[in-house]
Design a protein around this motif. Structure first.
Motif, PDB file in Angstrom:
ATOM      1  N   UNK A   1      30.447  98.038   9.885  1.00 60.34           N
ATOM      2  CA  UNK A   1      30.661  96.740  10.525  1.00 60.34           C
ATOM      3  C   UNK A   1      29.339  95.998  10.701  1.00 60.34           C
ATOM      4  N   UNK A   2      28.304  96.717  11.120  1.00 63.30           N
ATOM      5  CA  UNK A   2      26.988  96.107  11.313  1.00 63.30           C
ATOM      6  C   UNK A   2      26.441  95.592   9.988  1.00 63.30           C
ATOM      7  N   UNK A   3      26.439  96.449   8.978  1.00 63.90           N
ATOM      8  CA  UNK A   3      25.860  96.073   7.683  1.00 63.90           C
ATOM      9  C   UNK A   3      26.618  94.924   7.036  1.00 63.90           C
ATOM     10  N   UNK A   4      27.941  94.932   7.161  1.00 69.05           N
ATOM     11  CA  UNK A   4      28.740  93.857   6.557  1.00 69.05           C
ATOM     12  C   UNK A   4      28.384  92.509   7.171  1.00 69.05           C
ATOM     13  N   UNK A   5      28.179  92.486   8.482  1.00 65.84           N
ATOM     14  CA  UNK A   5      27.838  91.235   9.150  1.00 65.84           C
ATOM     15  C   UNK A   5      26.434  90.763   8.776  1.00 65.84           C
ATOM     16  N   UNK A   6      25.476  91.672   8.770  1.00 60.87           N
ATOM     17  CA  UNK A   6      24.092  91.291   8.470  1.00 60.87           C
ATOM     18  C   UNK A   6      23.922  90.891   7.003  1.00 60.87           C
ATOM     19  N   UNK A   7      24.693  91.516   6.125  1.00 55.18           N
ATOM     20  CA  UNK A   7      24.573  91.230   4.691  1.00 55.18           C
ATOM     21  C   UNK A   7      25.064  89.835   4.323  1.00 55.18           C
TER      22      UNK A   7
ATOM     23  N   UNK B   1      19.317  91.706   0.969  1.00 51.90           N
ATOM     24  CA  UNK B   1      18.613  92.700   0.142  1.00 51.90           C
ATOM     25  C   UNK B   1      18.133  93.907   0.952  1.00 51.90           C
ATOM     26  N   UNK B   2      17.741  93.669   2.200  1.00 49.43           N
ATOM     27  CA  UNK B   2      17.270  94.764   3.042  1.00 49.43           C
ATOM     28  C   UNK B   2      18.409  95.713   3.390  1.00 49.43           C
ATOM     29  N   UNK B   3      19.574  95.164   3.687  1.00 51.10           N
ATOM     30  CA  UNK B   3      20.735  95.987   4.030  1.00 51.10           C
ATOM     31  C   UNK B   3      21.189  96.792   2.821  1.00 51.10           C
ATOM     32  N   UNK B   4      21.189  96.175   1.637  1.00 51.86           N
ATOM     33  CA  UNK B   4      21.595  96.904   0.427  1.00 51.86           C
ATOM     34  C   UNK B   4      20.626  98.054   0.130  1.00 51.86           C
ATOM     35  N   UNK B   5      19.361  97.841   0.434  1.00 51.04           N
ATOM     36  CA  UNK B   5      18.354  98.863   0.148  1.00 51.04           C
ATOM     37  C   UNK B   5      18.515 100.088   1.042  1.00 51.04           C
ATOM     38  N   UNK B   6      18.745  99.876   2.336  1.00 49.51           N
ATOM     39  CA  UNK B   6      18.859 101.000   3.274  1.00 49.51           C
ATOM     40  C   UNK B   6      19.985 100.738   4.270  1.00 49.51           C
ATOM     41  N   UNK B   7      21.232 100.938   3.850  1.00 47.30           N
ATOM     42  CA  UNK B   7      22.350 100.771   4.795  1.00 47.30           C
ATOM     43  C   UNK B   7      22.346 101.874   5.843  1.00 47.30           C
ATOM     44  N   UNK B   8      22.945 101.576   6.969  1.00 46.33           N
ATOM     45  CA  UNK B   8      23.127 102.609   7.987  1.00 46.33           C
ATOM     46  C   UNK B   8      21.961 102.806   8.923  1.00 46.33           C
TER      47      UNK B   8
ATOM     48  N   UNK C   1      24.598  91.395  16.175  1.00 47.29           N
ATOM     49  CA  UNK C   1      23.927  92.637  15.764  1.00 47.29           C
ATOM     50  C   UNK C   1      22.418  92.445  15.593  1.00 47.29           C
ATOM     51  N   UNK C   2      21.804  91.612  16.433  1.00 42.44           N
ATOM     52  CA  UNK C   2      20.391  91.333  16.225  1.00 42.44           C
ATOM     53  C   UNK C   2      19.489  92.546  16.465  1.00 42.44           C
ATOM     54  N   UNK C   3      19.895  93.481  17.305  1.00 40.76           N
ATOM     55  CA  UNK C   3      19.099  94.703  17.483  1.00 40.76           C
ATOM     56  C   UNK C   3      18.962  95.461  16.167  1.00 40.76           C
ATOM     57  N   UNK C   4      20.025  95.437  15.363  1.00 41.99           N
ATOM     58  CA  UNK C   4      19.998  96.120  14.067  1.00 41.99           C
ATOM     59  C   UNK C   4      19.226  95.298  13.041  1.00 41.99           C
ATOM     60  N   UNK C   5      19.299  93.977  13.151  1.00 43.87           N
ATOM     61  CA  UNK C   5      18.482  93.134  12.276  1.00 43.87           C
ATOM     62  C   UNK C   5      17.005  93.426  12.494  1.00 43.87           C
ATOM     63  N   UNK C   6      16.625  93.654  13.746  1.00 45.32           N
ATOM     64  CA  UNK C   6      15.229  93.979  14.056  1.00 45.32           C
ATOM     65  C   UNK C   6      14.784  95.245  13.322  1.00 45.32           C
TER      66      UNK C   6
END
Length: 501
Positions: free
Chosen positions: A294-300, A307-314, A476-481
């Motif tokens: 859910x986090x990665x889908x929103x940030x992507x 590109x950052x999420x695709x490189x290292x999800x989770x 999800x800005x904590x995860x964006x950080x």
């Protein structure tokens, strides 16, 4: 989630492990309840009822499936995200408040009446606070029954049951086996328990698995904990993060190491009744109940982060096992390097922290509480006078209880109280919200690493511009950080190659 029957049926029929912990499946024809990913043949839809928690299933008369072990699935990510009454209550229950202080203590922490708490939790979860706490005790009991050779009377006490009778009834009801049968079944499968090892100091050791939802990228969370570790309180040794724990029954030590499908936790406790609390705090520390998809889908959805999420999800958010400790350490780290912050914290721990005798490494201290630091002279703080006074002001607030540092703290009220301490600004407040309060939308936008990363992504390095750009990353800005920090080459972004002692 459990009220969306069609979505739940699809998850069960596809054995989708992403929904483990979101709901459980009660099968009326067999009287058992399962996790959505149970490998057994999916039951007919007319025989299924969906429930929000294991506690609700147990209260409805279902027993846990022996094959998929739904009582041991990851916790619902909802309770760590939500800031409302039920979310705060669930975090406190997980931290053992009901076991220690009853529902009355839970209500006092939240500022509501017992009746209001029970009604709110029952209405949403299908079980009251006592039933939810009882389900947690049953899970702790199963761990101790299957992984140790402790006498069952000691298991009953350690898992929080007030009597042998209550212990026997709960285990029988939840697992459809007596405690003796549960232990015998484990031994018959060739995995007999071991007696908790005892050292000259009264340590009792246990090993267990902490499940999580995939994907899980451990580098930044373990790297951050290792890079910022306080000497004597934390260390990275032999590929494991180790630290001391200040638990209700006494000190503890935990070793945490990531694997492909779980985090291994090796615990040394002085009181086995702290097992549930220790596990809860370790899961919180590593953000293991996150819903990464859910986090990665929103940030992507944002072109800057995709590109950052695709490189290292989770990616997870590195948190804390002690909110008071985190508040003090954040002030120690204001406007200084990671190394300098570690050095300051290590000196304070060595002087004012309670001694711990580590049987397996170099840990020597608990992190000192604010009461101890209030007695420290000026010579103990090798820092500017203004920051020294900020730490003292913070310690007074913490020792007086003005800042709620419990698992059920009101996040906005905590922000307000912390922000009113002289010398504490937005960076400290938002970092505390992210790491101690578990706010998924905290955003320390003035952080140097965030600013550098934003600039590299083509976002103008001005506070208002960065804040505006971050609106696309909510909630999800904590995860964006975490993704922004990882664009740099700081040691906190990767697993250590050598021991950090």
């Amino acid at each position: 989630m459990h009220t969306d029957t069609d979505a739940c049926l699809r998850a069960v029929r596809s054995r989708d492990a992403r929904f483990d912990g979101w709901f459980v499946t009660g099968v009326r024809s067999t009287g058992i309840y399962c996790r959505p990913s149970c490998p057994a043949t999916p039951p007919k839809a007319r025989n299924i009822t969906f429930l929000p928690t294991a506690a609700a299933a147990q209260s409805a008369g279902f027993r846990a499936c022996k094959r998929c072990r739904p009582d041991a699935s990851p916790g619902s990510p909802e309770w760590n995200v939500r800031a409302d009454l039920v979310g705060r209550a669930m975090r406190l229950i997980g931290d053992g408040v009901v076991d220690r202080d009853g529902v009355t203590g839970l209500a006092q922490r939240l500022g509501y009446s017992v009746r209001q708490i029970e009604r709110a939790v029952q209405a949403e979860l299908g079980a009251g606070p006592l039933a939810i706490a009882r389900a947690g005790r049953a899970q702790s009991a199963r761990i101790l029954i299957e992984t140790t050779t402790l006498p069952l009377a000691q298991v009953a006490h350690a898992s929080g049951f007030g009597s042998i009778r209550a212990f026997n009834e709960a285990v029988q009801e939840v697992f459809a086996m007596t405690p003796s049968q549960l232990r015998a079944a484990k031994t018959a499968r060739g995995r007999s328990g071991t007696s908790p090892e005892r050292d000259p100091s009264p340590w009792q050791r246990l090993s267990l698995r902490l499940p999580f939802r995939a994907p899980f990228h451990p580098d930044n969370v373990f790297g951050h904990l290792a890079a910022t570790g306080v000497p004597g309180v934390e260390e990275w040794r032999d590929g494991r993060y180790r630290r001391t724990l200040d638990l209700p029954g006494g000190p503890g030590i935990v070793e945490l190491s990531p694997t492909t499908d779980h985090v291994r936790a090796d615990l040394a406790l002085t009181d086995l009744s702290d097992l549930t609390v220790a596990v809860s705090r370790c899961r919180w520390l590593l953000d293991l109940d996150c819903d990464p998809e859910a986090v990665d889908a929103a940030l992507a959805e944002d072109p800057h982060l995709a590109p950052l999420v695709r490189r290292t999800p989770g990616r997870r958010v590195p948190r804390t096992v002690d909110s008071r400790e985190m508040a003090i350490r954040l002030v120690l780290g204001q406007q200084v390097s990671t190394k300098a912050a570690r050095t300051h914290a290590g000196r304070l721990a060595a002087t004012f922290g309670a001694h711990v005798d580590d049987p397996g490494g170099g840990l020597t201290r608990l992190f000192p509480g604010p009461e101890a630091l209030l007695t420290a002279g000026d010579e103990s703080f090798a820092m500017p006078v203004t920051r020294r006074e900020t730490i003292r002001s913070l310690c007074r607030v913490l020792s007086q209880g003005s800042l709620d540092t419990s698992a059920g703290a009101d996040r906005e009220e905590a922000r307000r109280v912390l922000g009113d301490v002289p010398g504490i600004g937005p960076w400290t407040v938002e970092s505390y919200a992210m790491r101690a309060l578990g706010d998924p939308d905290a955003f320390p936008g003035t952080d140097l690493g965030v600013r550098i990363a934003a600039r590299a992504l083509g976002i103008e390095d001005r506070p208002r511009v960065i804040e505006s750009a971050s609106a696309r990353w909510r909630p999800w800005r904590s995860y964006a950080v975490q993704h922004l920090w990882a664009t740099g080459d700081h040691e906190a972004n990767k697993l250590p190659e050598e021991d950090i002692l």
